[in-house]
Design an enzyme around this catalytic site. Sequence first.
Site, short mmCIF file in Angstrom:
data_model
loop_
_atom_site.label_atom_id
_atom_site.label_comp_id
_atom_site.label_asym_id
_atom_site.label_seq_id
_atom_site.Cartn_x
_atom_site.Cartn_y
_atom_site.Cartn_z
CG HIS A 3 -6.73 2.81 9.50
ND1 HIS A 3 -7.84 3.26 8.82
CD2 HIS A 3 -5.82 3.82 9.45
CE1 HIS A 3 -7.62 4.48 8.37
NE2 HIS A 3 -6.42 4.86 8.74
CB SER A 4 -9.32 -3.40 9.22
OG SER A 4 -9.58 -3.84 10.54
#
Length: 511
Positions: A175-176
């Site tokens: 998700h980063s």
Amino acid sequence: MESKRRPPPLTHSKPTVTVASRSGFGDGAAGEEAAEPVSPAGLLFRQRRFDCYIVAALGIGVPIEVDVVKSGLLSTLARHPRFSSVQVADDDSGEKLKWVRTKVVIDDHVIVPDLRADGSGDGGCSASFADKVVEDYVSYLSTTTMDASRPLWELHVLNLRTSEAAAVAVFRIHHSLGDGLSLVSLLLACTRRTADPTSLPTLPQPRLPLPPQPRSNALLTGILFLWALIVLTWNTAVDLLELLASSAWLKDTPTPLKGGAGMELRCKRFVHGTLRLDDVKEIKDSMNCTINDVLVGVTSAAISRYLNRRYGEADEGNESKKELPANIRLRSAMLFNVRPQLGIQALAEMMDGKNCGVAWGNLLSYIILPFPVAMYNDPLDYVRAGKAIAERKKNSLQAILTYRSAHFCVRKFGIKAGVAMIRRLVCNTTLSYSNIVGPVDEISFYGHPIVYIAPSVYGHPHALTLHYQSYMNEMRVVLGVDELTIPDSHQLLADIVESVKLIKEALPKRL
């Protein structure tokens, strides 16, 4: 058994850098250097108790040719700045990270597991057995992490015929690298329309608001404007207080859907089903509302049916049955993008190395969205309540305030404080909820026609994640659940499908 999944260790040594020029894309403004800092939101998703991954299962209509897919990824996704960069510690503490471009070894990112003990084709297994094998495999992924010394994305090729597809491709992306809407849009930018392989996917055009009608009475116009401003200010103030309270002490009612401590570390199961988009649109048109209003109402109806059943189950050795409690507080931490939607054309240009002036990264926030829990006699009351809730949230700046508050907290007190704030907000609510609009025509993934798109996320402290994804004439419902909390995920999925049916049947009959 509780999984002890941990974030992958950070690399402190400099990777093999192949691009040292200006990338033009990042979590900040376009035109920054490739070795730019990871944004606060990106750092948030790298923390131990908020180590989040996006998983997107693509049902494919034909067996997947692995070499063709590898070649396609090298010419598109692997050229995107985020998908060809690693996160390198920028200080001795390892709390500050920066993006550094590196060489993408495609064989490290495309994984073809042997799902059969004898390694022989489909092995003659039934479609229902294949469904379970694929479901178990994707669930297994939620117990593992990726090697942070290379770009944090993978494609798992499951050449196994299921009840809906000839094969399944599963993307797993940290998700980063970006928010869910941007990442799904980026994946769509890697596809082309099946009917015209040179054309990018076509998304539904948003309905434009009606132009304001001219008013001859200037005083009335001024009064209406002032009243709208008062309502917006009041709703925003109330939502801000709720946000602060939910980040401190205001918790949802404990129900069979609410998880406990350590939820983010446990194995998740992902199941999905299909709604007819025409049914959802028929309800929308009849009730004079939006598709999102309908989905909020459907979700409320399904949750109410599910909880009513769970509370009504007799305890073992006890004939008495519990009733659905009144005044249940059940809310969602709904993801909300605070930037305009990224166009697929712009993302395709980004993978071609063009500076399209688009800022990339996690520009998302949360909206606290309540779901009424009640057994209404009229199924249409769920949609009416959903419409009222959605209209109320539209007249508020809660999403912007949440985004600004989180960034202020990180700048003032550090990433640990920001993580603590978001974690408490998520832990004090019951589920994650989102919906994304998909293509209206059939699309192909490097020549492989896509049957369905089923994205979800794991690594956050919710026992239930509910996602709606439209594609062609279908609406895919995707549930990500903690099985210790929700052991009957397929029943909850069936409740959503049944709720749409009941609401549609309750619509007034047209003459």
